[in-house]
Design a protein around this motif. Sequence first.
Motif, PDB file in Angstrom:
ATOM      1  N   SER A 173       0.880  -1.326  -0.297  1.00 25.57           N
ATOM      2  CA  SER A 173      -0.072   0.231  -0.277  1.00 25.57           C
ATOM      3  C   SER A 173       0.867   1.396   0.063  1.00 25.57           C
ATOM      4  CB  SER A 173      -1.425   0.596   1.453  1.00 25.57           C
ATOM      5  OG  SER A 173      -0.362   0.598   2.572  1.00 25.57           O
ATOM      6  N   TYR A 174       0.232   2.190  -0.278  1.00 28.16           N
ATOM      7  CA  TYR A 174       0.947   3.604  -0.653  1.00 28.16           C
ATOM      8  C   TYR A 174       1.867   3.873   1.322  1.00 28.16           C
ATOM      9  CZ  TYR A 174       2.668   8.575  -1.024  1.00 28.16           C
ATOM     10  OH  TYR A 174       3.399   9.574  -0.731  1.00 28.16           O
ATOM     11  N   SER A 175       1.415   3.759   2.485  1.00 27.32           N
ATOM     12  CA  SER A 175       1.800   3.954   3.219  1.00 27.32           C
ATOM     13  C   SER A 175       2.719   2.482   3.632  1.00 27.32           C
ATOM     14  CB  SER A 175       0.459   4.215   4.468  1.00 27.32           C
ATOM     15  OG  SER A 175      -0.057   2.781   4.617  1.00 27.32           O
ATOM     16  N   LYS A 176       2.815   1.711   3.800  1.00 33.41           N
ATOM     17  CA  LYS A 176       3.228   0.722   3.312  1.00 33.41           C
ATOM     18  C   LYS A 176       4.460   0.957   2.598  1.00 33.41           C
ATOM     19  CE  LYS A 176       2.007  -2.613   6.319  1.00 33.41           C
ATOM     20  NZ  LYS A 176       2.131  -3.105   8.023  1.00 33.41           N
ATOM     21  N   ALA A 177       4.766   1.784   1.979  1.00 38.24           N
ATOM     22  CA  ALA A 177       5.543   1.420   0.726  1.00 38.24           C
ATOM     23  C   ALA A 177       6.517   2.625   0.770  1.00 38.24           C
ATOM     24  CB  ALA A 177       4.738   2.015  -0.456  1.00 38.24           C
ATOM     25  N   LEU A 178       5.982   3.873   1.822  1.00 33.10           N
ATOM     26  CA  LEU A 178       6.640   4.927   2.224  1.00 33.10           C
ATOM     27  C   LEU A 178       7.799   3.941   3.220  1.00 33.10           C
ATOM     28  CD1 LEU A 178       6.514   8.144   1.622  1.00 33.10           C
ATOM     29  CD2 LEU A 178       4.810   7.893   2.746  1.00 33.10           C
ATOM     30  N   LEU A 220      18.640  -2.553  -2.236  1.00 31.46           N
ATOM     31  CA  LEU A 220      17.813  -1.974  -1.937  1.00 31.46           C
ATOM     32  C   LEU A 220      17.953  -0.390  -2.743  1.00 31.46           C
ATOM     33  CD1 LEU A 220      19.863  -1.436   1.935  1.00 31.46           C
ATOM     34  CD2 LEU A 220      17.641  -2.554   1.620  1.00 31.46           C
ATOM     35  N   VAL A 221      19.098   0.418  -3.177  1.00 34.65           N
ATOM     36  CA  VAL A 221      18.745   1.309  -3.948  1.00 34.65           C
ATOM     37  C   VAL A 221      17.387   1.202  -4.757  1.00 34.65           C
ATOM     38  CG1 VAL A 221      19.429   2.611  -5.529  1.00 34.65           C
ATOM     39  CG2 VAL A 221      20.610   2.585  -3.787  1.00 34.65           C
ATOM     40  N   LYS A 222      17.898  -0.339  -6.087  1.00 32.15           N
ATOM     41  CA  LYS A 222      16.283   0.004  -6.972  1.00 32.15           C
ATOM     42  C   LYS A 222      15.419  -0.556  -6.486  1.00 32.15           C
ATOM     43  CE  LYS A 222      20.399  -2.933  -9.583  1.00 32.15           C
ATOM     44  NZ  LYS A 222      20.350  -4.005 -10.174  1.00 32.15           N
ATOM     45  N   GLU A 223      15.151  -1.562  -5.151  1.00 35.81           N
ATOM     46  CA  GLU A 223      13.832  -1.283  -4.571  1.00 35.81           C
ATOM     47  C   GLU A 223      13.343  -0.118  -3.879  1.00 35.81           C
ATOM     48  OE1 GLU A 223      11.892  -3.317  -0.465  1.00 35.81           O
ATOM     49  OE2 GLU A 223      13.905  -3.683  -0.822  1.00 35.81           O
ATOM     50  N   ALA A 224      14.138   0.950  -3.428  1.00 32.51           N
ATOM     51  CA  ALA A 224      13.678   1.786  -3.191  1.00 32.51           C
ATOM     52  C   ALA A 224      13.275   2.695  -4.134  1.00 32.51           C
ATOM     53  CB  ALA A 224      14.564   3.298  -2.356  1.00 32.51           C
ATOM     54  N   SER A 225      14.237   2.953  -5.299  1.00 30.70           N
ATOM     55  CA  SER A 225      13.463   3.530  -6.958  1.00 30.70           C
ATOM     56  C   SER A 225      12.152   3.078  -7.325  1.00 30.70           C
ATOM     57  CB  SER A 225      14.568   3.107  -7.765  1.00 30.70           C
ATOM     58  OG  SER A 225      15.008   3.785  -8.571  1.00 30.70           O
ATOM     59  N   GLY A 226      12.301   1.773  -7.260  1.00 33.58           N
ATOM     60  CA  GLY A 226      10.509   1.024  -7.212  1.00 33.58           C
ATOM     61  C   GLY A 226       9.528   1.366  -6.694  1.00 33.58           C
ATOM     62  N   LEU A 227      10.017   1.493  -5.092  1.00 36.63           N
ATOM     63  CA  LEU A 227       8.283   2.089  -4.580  1.00 36.63           C
ATOM     64  C   LEU A 227       8.094   3.108  -4.962  1.00 36.63           C
ATOM     65  CD1 LEU A 227      10.354   0.540  -0.969  1.00 36.63           C
ATOM     66  CD2 LEU A 227       7.768  -0.003  -2.328  1.00 36.63           C
ATOM     67  N   VAL A 228       9.459   4.565  -5.045  1.00 43.31           N
ATOM     68  CA  VAL A 228       9.591   5.478  -5.608  1.00 43.31           C
ATOM     69  C   VAL A 228       8.464   5.747  -6.345  1.00 43.31           C
ATOM     70  CG1 VAL A 228      10.347   7.965  -6.013  1.00 43.31           C
ATOM     71  CG2 VAL A 228      11.324   6.939  -4.006  1.00 43.31           C
ATOM     72  N   LYS A 229       8.261   4.988  -7.952  1.00 44.53           N
ATOM     73  CA  LYS A 229       7.576   5.337  -8.871  1.00 44.53           C
ATOM     74  C   LYS A 229       6.333   4.647  -8.398  1.00 44.53           C
ATOM     75  CE  LYS A 229      12.036   4.498 -12.049  1.00 44.53           C
ATOM     76  NZ  LYS A 229      12.744   3.132 -13.160  1.00 44.53           N
TER      77      LYS A 229
END
Length: 67
Positions: free
Chosen positions: A7-12, A35-44
């Motif tokens: 969800s948006y809040s979990k991604a944040l 970790l950077v790749k994961e964070a990038s995907g979550l930001v998108k």
Amino acid sequence: METPNYSYSKALERIEEILGILEVGDKGMDELSELVKEASGLVKKCKSKLRMTEEEIAKAFDEGKEG
């Protein structure tokens, strides 16, 4: 790496967790890269969700003006 369907809040929360890990800097280069790749995907995904929500709100207000 495929980004989990948070969800948006979990991604944040996960982005904040990753930032904390990156700030500590005690992980190896390969793990940091993942970790950077994961964070990038979550930001998108978060940006996409925000855009969709913005469009839904604008549409709702436009429909309200017609009635």
